[in-house]
Design a protein around this motif. Structure first.
Motif, PDB file in Angstrom:
ATOM      1  N   ILE B  25     -21.985 -76.497  18.590  1.00 42.16           N
ATOM      2  CA  ILE B  25     -20.874 -76.882  17.722  1.00 42.16           C
ATOM      3  C   ILE B  25     -20.290 -75.623  17.086  1.00 42.16           C
ATOM      4  O   ILE B  25     -21.011 -74.866  16.434  1.00 42.16           O
ATOM      5  CB  ILE B  25     -21.352 -77.826  16.597  1.00 42.16           C
ATOM      6  CG1 ILE B  25     -22.051 -79.053  17.187  1.00 42.16           C
ATOM      7  CG2 ILE B  25     -20.182 -78.243  15.705  1.00 42.16           C
ATOM      8  CD1 ILE B  25     -22.699 -79.950  16.135  1.00 42.16           C
ATOM      9  N   VAL B  26     -19.006 -75.383  17.276  1.00 44.91           N
ATOM     10  CA  VAL B  26     -18.377 -74.230  16.619  1.00 44.91           C
ATOM     11  C   VAL B  26     -17.636 -74.690  15.363  1.00 44.91           C
ATOM     12  O   VAL B  26     -16.973 -75.731  15.365  1.00 44.91           O
ATOM     13  CB  VAL B  26     -17.433 -73.453  17.579  1.00 44.91           C
ATOM     14  CG1 VAL B  26     -16.296 -74.317  18.108  1.00 44.91           C
ATOM     15  CG2 VAL B  26     -16.860 -72.209  16.882  1.00 44.91           C
ATOM     16  N   ILE B  27     -17.832 -73.923  14.291  1.00 45.22           N
ATOM     17  CA  ILE B  27     -17.109 -74.185  13.042  1.00 45.22           C
ATOM     18  C   ILE B  27     -16.025 -73.122  12.953  1.00 45.22           C
ATOM     19  O   ILE B  27     -16.323 -71.931  12.814  1.00 45.22           O
ATOM     20  CB  ILE B  27     -18.048 -74.071  11.817  1.00 45.22           C
ATOM     21  CG1 ILE B  27     -19.386 -74.795  12.040  1.00 45.22           C
ATOM     22  CG2 ILE B  27     -17.338 -74.542  10.549  1.00 45.22           C
ATOM     23  CD1 ILE B  27     -19.333 -76.289  12.088  1.00 45.22           C
ATOM     24  N   THR B  28     -14.780 -73.534  13.095  1.00 47.40           N
ATOM     25  CA  THR B  28     -13.704 -72.555  13.223  1.00 47.40           C
ATOM     26  C   THR B  28     -12.476 -72.977  12.416  1.00 47.40           C
ATOM     27  O   THR B  28     -12.414 -74.084  11.898  1.00 47.40           O
ATOM     28  CB  THR B  28     -13.374 -72.356  14.724  1.00 47.40           C
ATOM     29  OG1 THR B  28     -12.388 -71.350  14.867  1.00 47.40           O
ATOM     30  CG2 THR B  28     -12.868 -73.637  15.370  1.00 47.40           C
ATOM     31  N   SER B  29     -11.491 -72.069  12.291  1.00 42.32           N
ATOM     32  CA  SER B  29     -10.324 -72.406  11.473  1.00 42.32           C
ATOM     33  C   SER B  29      -9.112 -71.504  11.711  1.00 42.32           C
ATOM     34  O   SER B  29      -8.001 -71.886  11.409  1.00 42.32           O
ATOM     35  CB  SER B  29     -10.678 -72.302   9.983  1.00 42.32           C
ATOM     36  OG  SER B  29     -10.860 -70.940   9.642  1.00 42.32           O
ATOM     37  N   GLY B  30      -9.332 -70.320  12.234  1.00 40.57           N
ATOM     38  CA  GLY B  30      -8.222 -69.369  12.296  1.00 40.57           C
ATOM     39  C   GLY B  30      -8.084 -68.632  10.985  1.00 40.57           C
ATOM     40  O   GLY B  30      -8.369 -67.447  10.865  1.00 40.57           O
ATOM     41  N   LYS B  31      -7.681 -69.358   9.965  1.00 45.44           N
ATOM     42  CA  LYS B  31      -7.458 -68.737   8.659  1.00 45.44           C
ATOM     43  C   LYS B  31      -8.800 -68.464   7.953  1.00 45.44           C
ATOM     44  O   LYS B  31      -9.760 -69.198   8.138  1.00 45.44           O
ATOM     45  CB  LYS B  31      -6.622 -69.679   7.800  1.00 45.44           C
ATOM     46  CG  LYS B  31      -6.134 -69.034   6.515  1.00 45.44           C
ATOM     47  CD  LYS B  31      -5.221 -69.974   5.761  1.00 45.44           C
ATOM     48  CE  LYS B  31      -4.727 -69.335   4.484  1.00 45.44           C
ATOM     49  NZ  LYS B  31      -5.816 -69.011   3.557  1.00 45.44           N
ATOM     50  N   GLY B  32      -8.812 -67.418   7.160  1.00 45.84           N
ATOM     51  CA  GLY B  32     -10.026 -67.077   6.414  1.00 45.84           C
ATOM     52  C   GLY B  32     -10.076 -67.793   5.073  1.00 45.84           C
ATOM     53  O   GLY B  32      -9.055 -68.259   4.554  1.00 45.84           O
TER      54      GLY B  32
END
Lengths: 87, 290
Positions: B25-32
């Motif tokens: 499972i990847v926890i991602t968002s682009g923005k910090g």
């Protein structure tokens, strides 16, 4: 009247504005996401060629490549200005 | 170089009880700054609490922070890059969580640069972890550079952490595009990565006033399945101050919201909470006390 303005600005809903802006930019970015790299260059060349005959600006030419299963369709949409060709 | 299909084949040979299929499972968002590490820590802990052997990997090489959020910063000896380079083995680098059973942390390197993560190296470590763990939670760095790509590349599921704010939503959409094209599953014509939206720092009062995008607005724009809504909460900072994942604070709204999200991740039907405006008591309404 100043106090009426106060109520009016409160009516303007900034969340709705955010949603509208996002819908537009996201739709635009999605449409360019799957396009091949040469498309912007193709669009630029097309504008140059058409400009020889008709006075048009950048935003009046729309180039779109759509994939439909096995084949792709290159869609070219040119909006001509109201007064006609450069003579 | 062994490939994931080969590993799946190996898994299939064993009985299901013996070895459940590992999910990445990847926890991602682009923005910090939207809450990826907070979410990785909370959901990883949640999965382990429910009895699933879980490892959380920090992919933010050069700027590691998962160790601080998990409260194990003083126990880091070897890291992810050491394992990739063969300078340490996995057992030396994995940190066993002291609070939660079944939970391990693989910290990022603080000194190397992001190029230290190679696709082959990451794949090798993931394959080795798959032998032991049910869930591998990948805490992605912000941005769309190498670390973020490596975190998402081998994922089976993605949790897109988003704030109800224009730049975060736009970046999330960008990340969705990358998940659908630049990942192992996409490049090898496998079933796509399952995408989930986790809306964090949500303030129902401001949504009610029309000052903040609502859950429905964000769902409309991103068009992915909602995993949960985490309310803006003082408990998140308190938890990070203490180095304890916020999900352990089961009195707090954010802790409960993460617990709900964990259960949904495991397939349970849990009703959405924390999306309605808080009911005000009569005193608050009469005197406007804050």
């Amino acid at each position: 009247m100043a106090f009426l303005d106060y109520f009016r600005t409160k009516q303007k809903n900034s969340a709705n504005l955010a949603k509208e802006r996002l819908q537009i930019i996201v739709a635009h970015e999605r449409s360019t996401r799957e396009q091949p790299d040469y498309l912007p260059a193709l669009q630029k060349d097309l504008i140059e060629v058409i400009s020889k005959y008709v006075a048009i600006s950048q935003d009046q030419v729309c180039v779109n490549l759509e994939k439909e299963g096995e084949y792709s369709v290159l869609e070219l949409n040119i909006t001509f200005p109201e007064e006609q060709a450069v003579s | 170089m062994s490939s994931p299909p080969l590993a799946n084949l190996q898994n299939a040979n064993k009985t299901k009880e013996e070895l459940p299929l590992t999910e990445i499972i990847v926890i991602t968002s682009g923005k910090g700054g939207v809450g990826k590490t907070t979410t990785s820590a909370a959901l990883g802990t949640g999965l382990a609490q429910k009895g699933h052997k879980t490892v959380i990997i920090d992919f933010d090489v050069g700027l590691r922070n998962l160790d601080l959020i998990m409260g194990c910063e003083r126990r880091v000896v070897y890291d992810f890059v050491n394992v990739i380079n063969g300078e340490a083995n996995l057992n030396q680098a994995l940190i066993k969580d002291k609070r939660t059973d079944n939970l391990f942390i693989l910290p990022a390197s603080q000194t190397r640069d992001k190029d230290a993560l190679t696709q082959e190296g990451v794949q090798r470590v993931l394959e080795e972890l798959k032998k032991d763990f049910e869930y591998i939670v990948c805490d992605s760095p912000a941005g769309i550079e190498k670390g973020a790509f490596m975190a998402m590349y081998f994922a089976d599921r993605a949790i897109i952490v988003t704030n109800p704010e224009v730049s975060s939503v736009r970046d999330s959409d960008r990340i969705l595009g990358l998940l659908q094209s630049k990942t192992y599953r996409a490049e090898n014509n496998q079933p796509p990565i399952q995408e989930h939206l986790l809306l964090t720092r949500y303030n129902p009062d401001r949504v009610d006033l029309g000052e903040m995008l609502s859950v429905e607005d964000v769902e409309d724009i991103l068009a992915i399945k909602l995993l949960g809504v985490i309310p803006e909460s003082k408990s998140v900072l308190k938890a990070s101050n203490q180095g304890a994942p916020v999900i352990l604070d089961d009195e707090s709204d954010a802790g409960q919201a993460y617990d709900d999200a964990t259960r949904r991740l495991l397939g349970e039907e849990v009703e959405q909470r924390f999306i309605e405006k808080a009911k005000q008591g009569i005193f608050k309404r009469m005197f406007g006390v804050r």
